[in-house]
Design an enzyme around this catalytic site. Structure first.
Site, PDB file in Angstrom:
ATOM      1  N   CYS A 235      16.827   3.539   0.781  1.00  0.00           N
ATOM      2  CA  CYS A 235      17.651   4.639   1.519  1.00  0.00           C
ATOM      3  C   CYS A 235      16.610   5.603   2.117  1.00  0.00           C
ATOM      4  O   CYS A 235      15.897   5.229   2.877  1.00  0.00           O
ATOM      5  CB  CYS A 235      18.828   5.172   0.736  1.00  0.00           C
ATOM      6  SG  CYS A 235      20.029   5.988   1.900  1.00  0.00           S
TER       7      CYS A 235
ATOM      8  N   HIS B 207      21.594   0.085  -0.038  1.00  0.00           N
ATOM      9  CA  HIS B 207      21.224   0.324  -1.482  1.00  0.00           C
ATOM     10  C   HIS B 207      21.689  -0.876  -2.289  1.00  0.00           C
ATOM     11  O   HIS B 207      22.553  -1.419  -2.402  1.00  0.00           O
ATOM     12  CB  HIS B 207      22.557   1.165  -2.041  1.00  0.00           C
ATOM     13  CG  HIS B 207      22.034   2.677  -1.650  1.00  0.00           C
ATOM     14  ND1 HIS B 207      21.440   3.683  -2.375  1.00  0.00           N
ATOM     15  CD2 HIS B 207      22.495   3.387  -0.535  1.00  0.00           C
ATOM     16  CE1 HIS B 207      21.635   4.598  -1.819  1.00  0.00           C
ATOM     17  NE2 HIS B 207      21.935   4.748  -0.856  1.00  0.00           N
TER      18      HIS B 207
ATOM     19  N   GLU C 167      20.969  -1.818  -5.137  1.00  0.00           N
ATOM     20  CA  GLU C 167      21.632  -1.642  -6.581  1.00  0.00           C
ATOM     21  C   GLU C 167      23.307  -1.476  -6.527  1.00  0.00           C
ATOM     22  O   GLU C 167      23.837  -1.687  -7.366  1.00  0.00           O
ATOM     23  CB  GLU C 167      21.007  -0.635  -7.234  1.00  0.00           C
ATOM     24  CG  GLU C 167      21.510   0.865  -7.103  1.00  0.00           C
ATOM     25  CD  GLU C 167      21.109   1.520  -5.406  1.00  0.00           C
ATOM     26  OE1 GLU C 167      20.237   0.840  -4.930  1.00  0.00           O
ATOM     27  OE2 GLU C 167      21.256   2.765  -5.333  1.00  0.00           O
TER      28      GLU C 167
END
Lengths: 211, 252
Positions: free
Chosen positions: A88, A186, A188
């Site tokens: 990001c 992102h 994750e």
């Protein structure tokens, strides 16, 4: 270095001290890695895997890296193609500058400028958008990724493989070079697709077993 | 293309998922970790946990619940309920939340939105806006304290102000429709949507896929739903398949 009896890759996350770093660490645990937080140049230099997370503003992110004397070591890792994952704002910090913080110099290891989304689209771009890998992408596959961004890199400079997403216009979803992976989304938070991507990065492009 | 999001919401009290109508008559509907994992598996795009605990002990449990859910959840997690100051938000982020919802505290002191945005970035700050139609009058007013307090504050003006103050997203709940199954308040949604640029999550009133499609048509970027999923009426997967049939772009 991880102790020899621990097979888990040790992932060093640059502690920016803000926002969802706990969530980022949990993401690496779900990928079978052992996340640790670091904030000094020696640890960043010696890390097997370095993660530059990031939420917050471009100026605040750079101030954090300067205070911790991390600018040179991150630049070197990226130049040398050592395992480094930027997420990001992390991707944006690799660039020269950003429309978000005029006059603030970035890490400048990616010769490009970060720009704001045009005024006629919803921003921040919150949500899942499709990702299309480029011909040279080694890590990124086609799928949906989760975004939370108001600024983006319009296109990767020469020498970087680009995966692309469209929000009003195309922009760099992720760029790769050597073992450096920088994602505007992102990973994750991008479900199984994102975890598989992180595993491919950890295993240097080898197909990951299912999560 | 950016897809429309389907967000299941878990109201959590003392470590258990509960659900009531207009926040009253809460009943136990399950274990948060189990439900969170199931929803991700079904294709939920995000998850919201609202801490509806009434006591400090309950609030402490909420952070544990967030941490337990986080270990397994690979989609974004927003947590709200009881955030009065920046330290409360930081506690929830430290437990593994990606975004924090603020409601009553922001109405009483809008500066908290700016403090939070400065500290964490606007993308971590969700304004939970509960709105009710004004009695015998045009428009909507903001309600707080689980609906117990009608503030008189105009909902549209408040949304604008909150966006300027640092809210990165607005979770818009129609107080009149919550838990009723009569559909979202579409006029409210359209009015707020045209007033602000940050994304809107519509909440309160959905009992079917057509209600969700209507909300997207009215300007919602995401829809929040609880009863429809908890009661096993439909899975997230089924909802998305039906939305896709109706021409809504969803992640599948």
């Amino acid at each position: 270095m991880a102790p020899p009896d621990d097979p888990r890759p040790r992932v060093s996350i640059v502690a920016t001290g803000v926002a969802n770093t706990a969530s980022v660490a949990a993401g690496f645990r779900r990928c079978g890695a052992e996340p640790v937080f670091i904030d000094d140049p020696a640890s960043a230099q010696s890390a097997d895997y370095l993660v530059l997370p990031g939420v917050g503003s471009f100026a605040a992110g750079m101030a954090c890296l300067r205070e911790r004397d991390l600018v040179g070591v991150i630049r070197d890792r990226v130049d040398e193609g050592r395992p480094t994952l930027a997420v990001c704002l992390g991707l944006q910090l690799l660039c020269e500058s950003s429309e978000e913080s005029p006059g603030v110099e970035g890490l400048a290891v990616v010769p490009a400028r970060i720009e704001r989304f045009p005024a006629d689209v919803r921003a921040p771009q919150f949500g899942w958008n499709s990702v299309e890998p480029g011909p040279a992408s080694r890590y990124v596959r086609a799928g949906y990724a989760y975004y939370a961004n108001s600024y983006r890199l319009p296109a990767a400079p020469e020498g970087w493989a680009q995966a692309t997403t469209v929000h009003a216009s195309p922009f760099a979803a992720a760029i790769e070079r050597g073992r450096v992976l920088a994602c505007q989304f992102h990973p994750e938070l991008s479900g199984r697709w994102g975890l598989a991507l992180v595993k491919r990065w950890l295993q240097n492009g080898e197909e990951a077993p299912s999560c | 293309m950016l897809t429309r999001r389907i967000i299941p919401c878990l109201d959590v009290r003392d470590g258990r998922v509960v659900k009531g109508v207009r926040f009253q008559g809460l009943r136990d509907v399950g274990d948060p970790v189990e439900q969170a994992s199931r929803y991700e598996e079904q294709g939920a795009d995000e998850l919201v946990i609202l801490d509806v605990s009434a006591t400090p002990e309950g609030r402490a449990t909420a952070a544990d619940t967030v941490a337990a859910v986080r270990e397994l959840l690979s989609i974004p997690l927003t947590v709200g309920g009881g955030v009065r100051q920046v330290a409360d938000a930081e506690r929830l982020l430290a437990a593994g939340a990606d975004k924090v919802g603020v409601n009553t505290a922001a109405v009483e002191r809008p500066g908290i939105l700016t403090e939070l945005a400065d500290r964490t970035g606007a993308q971590c700050v969700v304004l939970a806006l509960d709105a009710a139609r004004r009695e015998g009058d045009e428009g909507w007013e903001v309600v707080t304290r689980s609906g117990a307090h009608r503030t008189g504050l105009d909902a549209i003006a408040w949304a604008r102000r909150a966006e300027q103050a640092g809210a990165g997203e607005i979770l818009l709940t129609s107080w009149d429709r919550d838990g009723t199954g009569h559909g979202y308040d579409l006029e409210l949604l359209a009015a707020i949507s045209s007033a602000i640029r940050v994304p809107i999550i519509a909440s309160g009133g959905a009992s079917g896929v057509d209600h969700m499609r209507e909300a997207f048509d009215a300007g919602a970027d995401a829809v929040l739903a609880a009863s429809i999923f908890h009661d096993g009426v439909m899975t997230v997967q089924q909802v998305k398949a039906m939305l896709a049939e109706r021409g809504v772009e969803v992640r599948r």
